[in-house]
Design a protein around this motif. Structure first.
Motif, PDB file in Angstrom:
ATOM      1  N   SER A  89       0.828  -1.207   0.000  1.00  0.00           N
ATOM      2  CA  SER A  89       0.000   0.000   0.000  1.00  0.00           C
ATOM      3  C   SER A  89       0.863   1.258   0.000  1.00  0.00           C
ATOM      4  N   PRO A  90       0.529   2.246  -0.824  1.00  0.00           N
ATOM      5  CA  PRO A  90       1.282   3.501  -0.817  1.00  0.00           C
ATOM      6  C   PRO A  90       1.126   4.279   0.476  1.00  0.00           C
ATOM      7  N   VAL A  91       0.101   3.968   1.258  1.00  0.00           N
ATOM      8  CA  VAL A  91      -0.111   4.668   2.532  1.00  0.00           C
ATOM      9  C   VAL A  91       0.966   4.289   3.543  1.00  0.00           C
ATOM     10  N   ILE A  92       1.517   3.095   3.439  1.00  0.00           N
ATOM     11  CA  ILE A  92       2.451   2.594   4.440  1.00  0.00           C
ATOM     12  C   ILE A  92       3.715   3.448   4.509  1.00  0.00           C
ATOM     13  N   ALA A  93       4.291   3.755   3.379  1.00  0.00           N
ATOM     14  CA  ALA A  93       5.566   4.487   3.390  1.00  0.00           C
ATOM     15  C   ALA A  93       5.545   5.766   2.577  1.00  0.00           C
ATOM     16  N   GLY A  94       4.462   6.009   1.832  1.00  0.00           N
ATOM     17  CA  GLY A  94       4.405   7.191   0.987  1.00  0.00           C
ATOM     18  C   GLY A  94       4.049   8.451   1.758  1.00  0.00           C
ATOM     19  N   THR A  95       4.241   9.599   1.128  1.00  0.00           N
ATOM     20  CA  THR A  95       3.864  10.861   1.745  1.00  0.00           C
ATOM     21  C   THR A  95       2.380  11.132   1.518  1.00  0.00           C
ATOM     22  N   VAL A  96       1.846  12.081   2.272  1.00  0.00           N
ATOM     23  CA  VAL A  96       0.441  12.465   2.112  1.00  0.00           C
ATOM     24  C   VAL A  96       0.206  12.973   0.692  1.00  0.00           C
ATOM     25  N   ALA A  97       1.157  13.735   0.159  1.00  0.00           N
ATOM     26  CA  ALA A  97       1.012  14.282  -1.190  1.00  0.00           C
ATOM     27  C   ALA A  97       0.957  13.165  -2.235  1.00  0.00           C
ATOM     28  N   GLU A  98       1.753  12.131  -2.050  1.00  0.00           N
ATOM     29  CA  GLU A  98       1.749  11.010  -2.997  1.00  0.00           C
ATOM     30  C   GLU A  98       0.411  10.275  -2.971  1.00  0.00           C
ATOM     31  N   VAL A  99      -0.135  10.082  -1.783  1.00  0.00           N
ATOM     32  CA  VAL A  99      -1.436   9.426  -1.651  1.00  0.00           C
ATOM     33  C   VAL A  99      -2.525  10.293  -2.268  1.00  0.00           C
ATOM     34  N   ALA A 100      -2.448  11.607  -2.045  1.00  0.00           N
ATOM     35  CA  ALA A 100      -3.445  12.529  -2.596  1.00  0.00           C
ATOM     36  C   ALA A 100      -3.446  12.502  -4.117  1.00  0.00           C
ATOM     37  N   GLU A 101      -2.273  12.401  -4.713  1.00  0.00           N
ATOM     38  CA  GLU A 101      -2.183  12.346  -6.175  1.00  0.00           C
ATOM     39  C   GLU A 101      -2.874  11.111  -6.724  1.00  0.00           C
ATOM     40  N   LEU A 102      -2.726   9.981  -6.043  1.00  0.00           N
ATOM     41  CA  LEU A 102      -3.384   8.748  -6.481  1.00  0.00           C
ATOM     42  C   LEU A 102      -4.904   8.873  -6.379  1.00  0.00           C
ATOM     43  N   ILE A 103      -5.373   9.452  -5.280  1.00  0.00           N
ATOM     44  CA  ILE A 103      -6.809   9.596  -5.068  1.00  0.00           C
ATOM     45  C   ILE A 103      -7.420  10.605  -6.033  1.00  0.00           C
ATOM     46  N   ALA A 104      -6.688  11.691  -6.306  1.00  0.00           N
ATOM     47  CA  ALA A 104      -7.212  12.768  -7.152  1.00  0.00           C
ATOM     48  C   ALA A 104      -7.608  12.276  -8.536  1.00  0.00           C
ATOM     49  N   ALA A 105      -6.912  11.264  -9.019  1.00  0.00           N
ATOM     50  CA  ALA A 105      -7.216  10.734 -10.348  1.00  0.00           C
ATOM     51  C   ALA A 105      -8.624  10.155 -10.422  1.00  0.00           C
ATOM     52  N   HIS A 106      -9.221   9.839  -9.273  1.00  0.00           N
ATOM     53  CA  HIS A 106     -10.559   9.238  -9.229  1.00  0.00           C
ATOM     54  C   HIS A 106     -11.615  10.197  -8.697  1.00  0.00           C
ATOM     55  N   LEU A 107     -11.215  11.436  -8.460  1.00  0.00           N
ATOM     56  CA  LEU A 107     -12.145  12.445  -7.945  1.00  0.00           C
ATOM     57  C   LEU A 107     -12.055  13.705  -8.808  1.00  0.00           C
ATOM     58  N   PRO A 108     -12.658  13.672  -9.979  1.00  0.00           N
ATOM     59  CA  PRO A 108     -12.612  14.829 -10.875  1.00  0.00           C
ATOM     60  C   PRO A 108     -13.068  16.108 -10.169  1.00  0.00           C
ATOM     61  N   GLY A 109     -12.323  17.168 -10.390  1.00  0.00           N
ATOM     62  CA  GLY A 109     -12.673  18.444  -9.774  1.00  0.00           C
ATOM     63  C   GLY A 109     -12.008  18.686  -8.437  1.00  0.00           C
ATOM     64  N   GLN A 110     -11.410  17.653  -7.862  1.00  0.00           N
ATOM     65  CA  GLN A 110     -10.697  17.790  -6.595  1.00  0.00           C
ATOM     66  C   GLN A 110      -9.219  18.043  -6.876  1.00  0.00           C
ATOM     67  N   SER A 111      -8.660  19.087  -6.318  1.00  0.00           N
ATOM     68  CA  SER A 111      -7.235  19.364  -6.506  1.00  0.00           C
ATOM     69  C   SER A 111      -6.412  18.545  -5.518  1.00  0.00           C
ATOM     70  N   VAL A 112      -5.177  18.274  -5.896  1.00  0.00           N
ATOM     71  CA  VAL A 112      -4.273  17.543  -4.997  1.00  0.00           C
ATOM     72  C   VAL A 112      -4.060  18.339  -3.716  1.00  0.00           C
ATOM     73  N   ALA A 113      -3.899  19.654  -3.837  1.00  0.00           N
ATOM     74  CA  ALA A 113      -3.669  20.490  -2.649  1.00  0.00           C
ATOM     75  C   ALA A 113      -4.839  20.396  -1.672  1.00  0.00           C
ATOM     76  N   ALA A 114      -6.072  20.410  -2.201  1.00  0.00           N
ATOM     77  CA  ALA A 114      -7.246  20.303  -1.332  1.00  0.00           C
ATOM     78  C   ALA A 114      -7.310  18.934  -0.669  1.00  0.00           C
ATOM     79  N   LEU A 115      -6.959  17.895  -1.419  1.00  0.00           N
ATOM     80  CA  LEU A 115      -6.967  16.551  -0.857  1.00  0.00           C
ATOM     81  C   LEU A 115      -5.909  16.401   0.228  1.00  0.00           C
ATOM     82  N   VAL A 116      -4.748  17.017   0.029  1.00  0.00           N
ATOM     83  CA  VAL A 116      -3.711  16.981   1.063  1.00  0.00           C
ATOM     84  C   VAL A 116      -4.239  17.606   2.350  1.00  0.00           C
ATOM     85  N   ARG A 117      -4.919  18.728   2.226  1.00  0.00           N
ATOM     86  CA  ARG A 117      -5.491  19.376   3.419  1.00  0.00           C
ATOM     87  C   ARG A 117      -6.529  18.474   4.088  1.00  0.00           C
TER      88      ARG A 117
END
Length: 231
Positions: free
Chosen positions: A61-89
């Protein structure tokens, strides 16, 4: 007499039991981000390598060792209209609220290490703000001379920036520091920094994965005192 003067801890999976802490968080945050859409929540869970039925994360899982920003980038691809910066917050805010499940009696363990004259720090791929909030809520932030997240200006693991900053702040040689963590990212960072690599089994990675990359594998951080005494 041990040649180790300081210990730098990873946070999740090391100080805190990984699945026990982040399983409930992952279930809640994926449903929230999906706006209650169970199908989308399931897709987001798959993206971050979380199995809701089993209540645990997959080994890679990328959550185990990845950064919050890396996880947000993966999620953003499935949430159109959501920015990575907003997801990080959003992810940071949710992480700050996540109930932590200690891997051991942290006050006793960390207090014993400090009592033995060791300096302590935390280096996490979480954000510094959420790490500080979690450590303060658990009443253990005072044990640490150094707390750094991926956004503290030193980079994230497996790069050695956080680790070298810890050694520099304390004025000790990297060879006098043990990096303790539950992932291969932690072990790689320790090697890159010229520090001892100590693995613990309170995260998703099993001993057979960690052992080739570590100087020693311990069940939990409670084993540190014995390991140090035997050096």
């Amino acid at each position: 007499m041990s040649d180790i003067a300081a210990i730098l801890f990873d946070k999740d999976g090391t100080l805190f039991d990984f699945d026990a802490t982040w399983g409930a968080w992952a279930r809640g945050v994926t449903l929230d981000l999906a706006g209650g859409d169970a199908t989308l929540a399931g897709r987001l869970a798959q993206v971050i390598g979380y199995d809701p039925a089993a209540g645990r994360f997959e080994r890679h899982s990328p959550v185990i060792a990845g950064t919050v920003a890396e996880v947000a980038e993966l999620i953003a691809a499935h949430l159109p209209g959501q920015s990575v910066a907003a997801l990080v917050r959003d992810l940071d805010a949710a992480a700050c609220r996540a109930p932590q499940v200690a891997a051991v009696n942290l006050e006793r363990c960390l207090g014993g290490l400090r009592g033995a004259g060791l300096r302590l720090g935390v280096a996490t791929n979480d954000s510094e703000s959420s790490a500080r909030a979690q450590l303060q809520r658990e009443g253990i932030s005072g044990f640490f001379d150094f707390i750094a997240g991926y956004d503290s200006g030193f980079g994230g693991k497996p790069a050695p920036g956080q680790l070298l900053a810890f050694a520099a702040q304390l004025g000790v040689a990297p060879a006098q520091v043990a990096m303790v963590g539950d992932s291969l990212h932690d072990m790689a960072a320790a090697r890159a920094a010229g520090m001892r690599a100590v693995a613990v089994l309170t995260g998703p990675a099993p001993a057979e994965v960690l052992a080739p990359a570590a100087d020693v594998v311990l069940p939990t951080i409670d084993g540190l005192a014995g390991w140090l005494a035997g050096r």
